[in-house]
Design a protein around this motif. Structure first.
Motif, PDB file in Angstrom:
ATOM      1  N   GLY A 115     -55.424 -31.136  26.801  1.00  0.00           N
ATOM      2  CA  GLY A 115     -57.053 -31.399  26.767  1.00  0.00           C
ATOM      3  C   GLY A 115     -57.586 -32.625  26.462  1.00  0.00           C
ATOM      4  O   GLY A 115     -58.627 -32.922  26.329  1.00  0.00           O
ATOM      5  N   ALA A 116     -56.677 -33.703  26.651  1.00  0.00           N
ATOM      6  CA  ALA A 116     -57.010 -35.223  26.551  1.00  0.00           C
ATOM      7  C   ALA A 116     -57.824 -35.626  27.800  1.00  0.00           C
ATOM      8  O   ALA A 116     -57.712 -35.004  29.094  1.00  0.00           O
ATOM      9  N   GLY A 117     -58.770 -36.736  27.688  1.00  0.00           N
ATOM     10  CA  GLY A 117     -59.434 -37.257  28.761  1.00  0.00           C
ATOM     11  C   GLY A 117     -59.054 -38.612  28.802  1.00  0.00           C
ATOM     12  O   GLY A 117     -58.414 -39.242  27.919  1.00  0.00           O
ATOM     13  N   MET A 118     -59.194 -39.339  29.934  1.00  0.00           N
ATOM     14  CA  MET A 118     -58.917 -40.788  30.096  1.00  0.00           C
ATOM     15  C   MET A 118     -60.132 -41.745  30.061  1.00  0.00           C
ATOM     16  O   MET A 118     -60.965 -41.569  30.980  1.00  0.00           O
ATOM     17  N   LEU A 119     -60.109 -42.676  29.377  1.00  0.00           N
ATOM     18  CA  LEU A 119     -61.347 -43.610  29.203  1.00  0.00           C
ATOM     19  C   LEU A 119     -60.978 -44.765  30.340  1.00  0.00           C
ATOM     20  O   LEU A 119     -62.020 -45.262  30.728  1.00  0.00           O
ATOM     21  N   GLY A 120     -59.563 -44.741  30.634  1.00  0.00           N
ATOM     22  CA  GLY A 120     -59.518 -45.929  31.631  1.00  0.00           C
ATOM     23  C   GLY A 120     -57.892 -46.365  31.516  1.00  0.00           C
ATOM     24  O   GLY A 120     -57.299 -45.850  30.776  1.00  0.00           O
ATOM     25  N   LYS A 121     -57.668 -47.332  32.360  1.00  0.00           N
ATOM     26  CA  LYS A 121     -56.182 -48.150  32.471  1.00  0.00           C
ATOM     27  C   LYS A 121     -56.447 -49.316  31.572  1.00  0.00           C
ATOM     28  O   LYS A 121     -56.793 -50.140  31.736  1.00  0.00           O
ATOM     29  N   LEU A 122     -55.277 -49.370  30.469  1.00  0.00           N
ATOM     30  CA  LEU A 122     -55.215 -50.367  29.738  1.00  0.00           C
ATOM     31  C   LEU A 122     -54.439 -51.544  30.096  1.00  0.00           C
ATOM     32  O   LEU A 122     -53.344 -51.408  30.697  1.00  0.00           O
ATOM     33  N   ASN A 123     -54.827 -53.078  29.996  1.00  0.00           N
ATOM     34  CA  ASN A 123     -54.073 -54.079  30.263  1.00  0.00           C
ATOM     35  C   ASN A 123     -52.794 -54.103  29.436  1.00  0.00           C
ATOM     36  O   ASN A 123     -52.717 -53.688  28.374  1.00  0.00           O
ATOM     37  N   LEU A 124     -51.803 -54.892  30.120  1.00  0.00           N
ATOM     38  CA  LEU A 124     -50.656 -54.927  29.246  1.00  0.00           C
ATOM     39  C   LEU A 124     -49.954 -56.322  29.814  1.00  0.00           C
ATOM     40  O   LEU A 124     -50.538 -56.944  30.591  1.00  0.00           O
ATOM     41  N   ASP A 125     -48.938 -56.575  29.394  1.00  0.00           N
ATOM     42  CA  ASP A 125     -48.081 -58.014  29.814  1.00  0.00           C
ATOM     43  C   ASP A 125     -47.508 -57.371  31.180  1.00  0.00           C
ATOM     44  O   ASP A 125     -47.050 -56.256  31.204  1.00  0.00           O
ATOM     45  N   GLN A 126     -47.554 -58.192  32.108  1.00  0.00           N
ATOM     46  CA  GLN A 126     -47.184 -57.916  33.648  1.00  0.00           C
ATOM     47  C   GLN A 126     -45.824 -57.262  33.689  1.00  0.00           C
ATOM     48  O   GLN A 126     -44.670 -57.647  32.939  1.00  0.00           O
ATOM     49  N   PHE A 127     -45.762 -55.991  34.148  1.00  0.00           N
ATOM     50  CA  PHE A 127     -44.443 -55.262  34.123  1.00  0.00           C
ATOM     51  C   PHE A 127     -43.791 -54.991  32.840  1.00  0.00           C
ATOM     52  O   PHE A 127     -42.807 -54.649  32.608  1.00  0.00           O
ATOM     53  N   TYR A 137     -51.708 -60.462  35.167  1.00  0.00           N
ATOM     54  CA  TYR A 137     -52.593 -60.885  36.151  1.00  0.00           C
ATOM     55  C   TYR A 137     -54.083 -60.907  36.013  1.00  0.00           C
ATOM     56  O   TYR A 137     -54.788 -61.541  36.664  1.00  0.00           O
ATOM     57  N   PHE A 138     -54.513 -59.881  35.240  1.00  0.00           N
ATOM     58  CA  PHE A 138     -55.781 -59.577  34.820  1.00  0.00           C
ATOM     59  C   PHE A 138     -56.369 -60.321  33.724  1.00  0.00           C
ATOM     60  O   PHE A 138     -57.604 -59.937  33.169  1.00  0.00           O
ATOM     61  N   GLY A 139     -55.708 -61.290  33.195  1.00  0.00           N
ATOM     62  CA  GLY A 139     -56.221 -62.113  32.161  1.00  0.00           C
ATOM     63  C   GLY A 139     -55.657 -61.511  30.819  1.00  0.00           C
ATOM     64  O   GLY A 139     -55.205 -60.307  30.460  1.00  0.00           O
ATOM     65  N   PHE A 357     -45.561 -61.943  41.921  1.00  0.00           N
ATOM     66  CA  PHE A 357     -45.011 -61.907  40.628  1.00  0.00           C
ATOM     67  C   PHE A 357     -45.380 -62.893  39.681  1.00  0.00           C
ATOM     68  O   PHE A 357     -45.503 -64.121  40.212  1.00  0.00           O
ATOM     69  N   GLY A 358     -45.561 -62.819  38.317  1.00  0.00           N
ATOM     70  CA  GLY A 358     -45.972 -63.901  37.645  1.00  0.00           C
ATOM     71  C   GLY A 358     -45.014 -64.899  36.893  1.00  0.00           C
ATOM     72  O   GLY A 358     -43.881 -64.195  37.220  1.00  0.00           O
ATOM     73  N   ASP A 359     -45.088 -65.872  36.239  1.00  0.00           N
ATOM     74  CA  ASP A 359     -44.041 -66.532  35.911  1.00  0.00           C
ATOM     75  C   ASP A 359     -42.726 -65.927  34.974  1.00  0.00           C
ATOM     76  O   ASP A 359     -41.594 -65.999  34.980  1.00  0.00           O
ATOM     77  N   GLU A 360     -43.448 -65.054  33.910  1.00  0.00           N
ATOM     78  CA  GLU A 360     -42.533 -64.580  33.115  1.00  0.00           C
ATOM     79  C   GLU A 360     -41.846 -63.557  33.832  1.00  0.00           C
ATOM     80  O   GLU A 360     -40.555 -63.318  33.407  1.00  0.00           O
TER      81      GLU A 360
END
Length: 493
Positions: A115-127, A137-139, A357-360
């Motif tokens: 029954g849940a809905g999605m507000l959006g996709k959340l940012n995170l540390d790359q991979f 990559y998205f700040g 890929f980013g530096d980390e």
């Protein structure tokens, strides 16, 4: 409508079910809050239409007198590590920018079915590689918290920093996270919310972008223990598409919540009194013991002698598995392709991975490839796996004397963004209390305890026996009731 955004999972679900408000009103309130909080950079993609469609479905079900499901009418944030059909899924990496899956991850599908809905996709540390949410990559994600008397941007923790920031800022009532070496618990502690990593295999990894396959585990992040129990119930369950999935029935964790710990023993590991741990965190640990005593538990000393080797072992095992998992990003099948003029296949591989890929991520791939290479495999990877076994045996022996373990979640409170960028080792040490439970595949939860002298939240961690999420949740509930933690960040965004 803003008061609706102060409600958690249980309050929203029950309010929609009893007609106090409609699911659409809730979704509209949170969609507005998300749109107004762009300065947090918590979301990579917003999906207001998804949240509204799920809300309308819940309202229609209620009108027909049907059961709404245990997450009925609750809009949530989805960490951008979970594949979502028709919605960009990037793992916060340039190499997957624009990738739109044709399938839904098992965990997200279970949440929509509940029954849940999605507000959006959340940012995170790359991979999911990072402890501060600065490798995306998205700040950077900004924590909604600030030190008292300072406007310095603070880390929301990582890798689930978008999840922790959104929940703490009241722009999502709950969010999914993933925990490989503390990536649910550490950000939860940094932002004053709850987060639980269940037993390895309790939640399916199918459709979750892989970091370290023997460690990755999905879990919920929310503002209360009760809300985590509800959401975990929706997320968990056997999945034949995941070979490591536990073939066990999902307990009714919400119904089983009980803060009475009479007859329970809580272990205090002496090895967790580490140099460099903030005095205020040690003080909150002492307070946590008192809260659990007050709930009826007996406090006992236990020993986890191989703790000091856990973090070094983790930073061999996890990068090794990452090196293997990330080999699939080659510019051939999906995601970024960088094809210089006149380039051959090997040149395309190299150019794509260098740009994508980013530096980390590159740092961990290099470490992982090194420890798996001929001549070093036995010296590093095999030794690390032996240490992992010893860490697991430490916990087995400790749990012969106690029912759960209480420890700090992190050695420090949140730190200013950018302050540890030149010092990867100090950054890695953020996970020193979280990694042992990950190596052993144990359920572990962070619960907010107090705020420090700077006004920043501090968390305490409960580690449980395998499959005993109920015991972890119950101990967490006992602490939550006694801490009375109700601090929330002052709005600046």
């Amino acid at each position: 409508m803003s008061e609706l955004t102060n409600l958690g999972v249980k309050a929203i679900r029950d309010g929609v079910a009893d007609g106090s408000f409609t699911a659409r009103e809730v979704a509209e309130a949170f969609n507005t809050a998300v749109a107004d909080a762009a300065d947090l950079n918590a979301f990579i993609v917003t999906t207001p239409d998804h949240a509204l469609a799920a809300a309308d479905a819940a309202d229609a079900q209620r009108a027909r007198g049907e059961d709404l499901g245990i997450m009925g009418g609750v809009p949530i944030g989805m960490k951008d590590l979970f594949a979502t059909k028709g919605v960009q899924t990037t793992a916060a990496s340039h190499i997957l920018e624009g990738f739109t899956p044709e399938y839904e991850s098992t965990v997200s599908q279970k949440l929509w079915d509940a029954g849940a809905g999605m507000l959006g996709k959340l940012n995170l540390d790359q991979f999911a590689m990072g402890s501060s949410n600065e490798t995306s990559y998205f700040g950077n994600v900004n924590s909604p918290w600030r030190k008292e008397g300072s406007n310095a941007a603070m880390s929301p923790g990582g890798s689930s920093g978008g999840s922790s920031s959104a929940v703490a800022a009241r722009i999502a009532p709950a969010a999914t996270g993933t925990d490989t070496g503390g990536s649910i618990r550490q950000p939860a502690a940094f932002t004053g919310i709850c987060g639980i990593k269940p037993t390895y295999g309790r939640c399916s990894r199918w459709g979750v972008v892989a970091f370290a396959s023997s460690l990755d585990q999905a879990g919920p992040m929310a503002r209360s223990v009760e809300d985590c129990a509800i959401m975990l119930e929706a997320m968990a369950g056997f999945d034949p598409k995941d070979a490591t999935s536990l073939q066990m029935d999902v307990p009714t964790w919400e119904a089983g919540l009980d803060a009475d710990l009479k007859g329970k023993k809580i272990g205090i590991p002496k090895e967790y009194r580490m140099d460099g741990t903030d005095e205020e965190i040690l003080k909150s640990w002492e307070q946590g013991k008192e809260w659990l005593r007050d709930a009826g538990a007996t406090i006992v000393d236990v020993s986890l002698p191989h703790t000091k080797y856990a973090l070094p072992a983790y930073y061999i095992v996890a990068p090794a598995e990452a090196s293997s998992n990330l080999a699939r990003y080659d510019g051939v099948r999906y995601g970024l392709r960088d094809l210089p003029d006149g380039a051959g296949l090997q040149d395309m591989y190299a150019a794509t991975r260098a740009a994508g890929f980013g530096d980390e991520v590159k740092r961990r791939i290099l470490i992982g490839t090194y420890v798996l290479s001929a001549g070093f495999y036995d010296a590093y990877y095999t030794q690390a796996q032996k240490i992992r076994t010893l860490v697991s045996q430490d916990f087995e022996q400790a749990f012969a004397q106690c029912d759960a373990i209480l420890a700090p979640t992190t050695p420090t409170a949140s730190f200013p963004l950018g302050s540890l960028n030149e010092d990867p080792l100090t950054m890695y040490l953020n996970d020193v209390f979280a990694v042992p439970a990950s190596l052993a595949g144990l359920p572990a939860m962070s619960v907010p305890a107090t705020v420090n002298a700077d006004g920043l939240p501090l968390g305490l961690q409960i580690v449980g026996k395998p499959f005993d999420e109920q015991g972890v949740l119950n101990a967490g509930l006992a602490m939550q009731q006694r801490s009375g933690f109700d601090a929330q960040p002052e709005k600046w965004w």
